[in-house]
Motif scaffolding. Structure first.
Motif: not given
Ligand code: ADP
Length: 479
Positions: A15, A18, A21, A301, A306, A355-357, A381-383, A386
């Motif tokens: 991943k 988004g 997911d 990201r 963003k 980082g990615y966490n 967008g997803l957040n 959520y």
């Molecule tokens: P995009 O696909 O443009 O990055 P979205 O909002 O569609 O944006 O999806 C981003 C997804 O990635 C979400 O599930 C978000 O929680 C997750 N995400 C983005 N950056 C991180 C990170 N640094 N650590 C954990 N999850 C992340």
């Protein structure tokens, strides 16, 4: 229906955004509706290292890339199918490393696109729908139509191409045509050429039977110059085949009542767990306790898309307000440095984790009071979705999926589920955020009512999966 999905990312194995997911959750939902769904993605390093349950099917195939043949294997877990070729995919990043794209990305994803169709062939799966996602699998519809059309497993199949983000197009030098295994005639304006380069995404936009994108608003926006990324003309031509279907979210993964990553679970009947998550969040980010200030969260990201430009411009105004802010993200080195400097200048107010966490992302959703998404553009967008479920009120810019899902809160009527602004500016952002802060600080009762109403909204895949199901059916009937 027998549905094959081709996606460069799938949760929980790979991943960057988004897309991962969305594809996994849609596949799951369609399977729940009784369809036979197989979802294909590359077997990257992270998935193969952390998962001994992914099994080799023993099936192998060859893809010819110009003068060279490359072998692939099919691995499997449940209805996830993985294309294995360690030369291409056993790498640290999915598409690049150290802020640079891999030089052979064109070759890697030509291989992947053909591999999916080879897999259908050797597995002998009679397929109705081939649904591909983003530029990395955008050539699949073209190959399906012109290279695999005689194949009994696929001759009646229709292709669906979903645009998750039009700005990422897969643009490569003209010489790429030499390894694609199709006639050089496809290098034309009516097909793959885009200003002297080969555009993979055009493969999807032109040759797929039907196109979708991930929100209604974005489906209109990409037909205009500002957000069409030079492809608005192509999209206008295909207007009648282009549908906006919003991504849903997977409430098995994102639900504060059951979330396995949270130190304290909660639901709308009792928000005390949310308060405890907030305390934990402050500790994790090393923020001092300054009393009852709202925490503004952001997980993203690190990309100009963003809205970091207007956040950084708002630094001093933000620092002067009664709030604390936490960022989690990775991506652009430049944005990272700027955010870290902001956190250094105001250590009591801002904190950054680079980082990615995944666990931390869940804690931010739960522990924050407000979620900020000031995107320049946002296909879906997803957040923000959520956030609604976690009782974390979104402050968003009115673009794409954010505009579709968030209704600006109206004090008089009490309607709305967040705070929204139109103009991409620090000023507009601050006005919307101030509205949220004011309600949080001065009307706790109304704030809690807003939280509970947000938590009760349904943004699951249920509705959207039915829309995809209907679209698959009508596209098959049309053929
Ligand atoms: P995009 O696909 O443009 O990055 P979205 O909002 O569609 O944006 O999806 C981003 C997804 O990635 C979400 O599930 C978000 O929680 C997750 N995400 C983005 N950056 C991180 C990170 N640094 N650590 C954990 N999850 C992340």
């Amino acid at each position: 229906m027998h549905i094959v999905m081709a996606s460069p990312e799938v949760t929980p194995y790979s991943k960057t955004g988004g897309l991962a997911d969305a594809t996994s959750a849609l596949a799951k939902e369609l399977a729940n509706l009784g369809h036979e769904v197989k979802i294909f993605s590359p077997l990257y390093l992270a998935a193969s290292e952390n998962n001994d349950e992914i099994e080799n099917t023993g099936l192998k195939f060859k893809v010819s890339l110009g003068r060279r043949d490359r072998e692939g294997e099919i691995w499997k877990k449940g209805n996830f199918y993985f294309i294995r070729n360690d030369h291409y995919f056993l790498r640290e990043g999915l598409y690049g490393a150290n802020d640079r794209e891999y030089e052979d990305n064109a070759e890697r994803f030509i291989f992947f696109s053909r591999a999916v169709l080879e897999a259908i062939k050797i597995m002998g799966v009679k397929t109705d729908i081939v649904h591909c996602h983003d530029w990395q699998s955008a050539l699949v519809p073209l190959y399906l139509k012109y290279v695999y059309s005689d194949c009994s497993e696929m001759k009646d199949a229709v292709s669906v191409f979903t645009i998750h983000n039009l700005a990422y197009q897969g643009l490569f030098p003209r010489e790429t045509m030499d390894i694609m295994g199709i006639s050089p005639d496809f290098f034309s304006i009516e097909a793959l050429e885009f200003y002297g380069k080969v555009s993979f995404i055009k493969g999807g936009l032109i040759f797929a039977d039907v196109l979708t994108t991930v929100s209604k608003k974005y489906s209109r926006e990409i037909q205009e110059k500002e957000m069409g990324c030079g492809l608005e003309g192509v999209l206008i031509k295909r207007k009648k085949d282009l549908y906006g279907i919003a991504n849903g979210i997977d409430y098995e993964e994102w639900n504060p009542a059951t979330d396995k990553y949270l130190p304290f679970n909660y639901d709308s009947g009792d928000l005390s767990g949310k308060k405890k998550c907030k305390d934990k969040l402050k500790k994790v980010f090393n923020l001092p306790d300054l009393g009852d200030l709202p925490i503004i969260g952001m997980i993203s990201r690190l990309d100009l898309q963003k809205g970091f430009e207007i956040i950084l411009k708002s630094e001093e105004k933000l620092a002067s307000l009664p709030l604390q802010m936490v960022f989690l993200g990775n991506g652009s080195e430049k944005i990272r440095c700027l955010l870290e400097k902001v956190a250094k200048r105001h250590p009591n107010k801002f904190a950054v984790f680079i980082g990615y966490n995944e666990p931390l992302a869940h804690l931010i959703e739960a522990g924050s009071d407000i979620y900020l998404m000031p995107s320049k553009y946002e296909p879906c967008g997803l957040n923000h979705l959520y956030s609604l479920k976690y009782g974390t009120i979104p402050v968003v810019r009115a673009t794409g999926g954010l505009d579709d899902a968030i209704v600006n809160f109206n004090r008089k009527s009490g309607r709305g589920n967040g705070f929204k602004f139109k103009t991409f500016s620090s000023r507009a952002l601050m006005a919307a955020l101030n509205g949220a802060l004011d309600l949080y600080m001065n009307n706790k009762g109304e704030w809690e009512r807003l939280q509970k109403a947000a938590m009760a909204e349904d943004h699951s895949w249920n509705d959207s999966a039915h829309k995809y199901e209907r679209l698959y059916k009508t596209t098959l009937e049309r053929k």
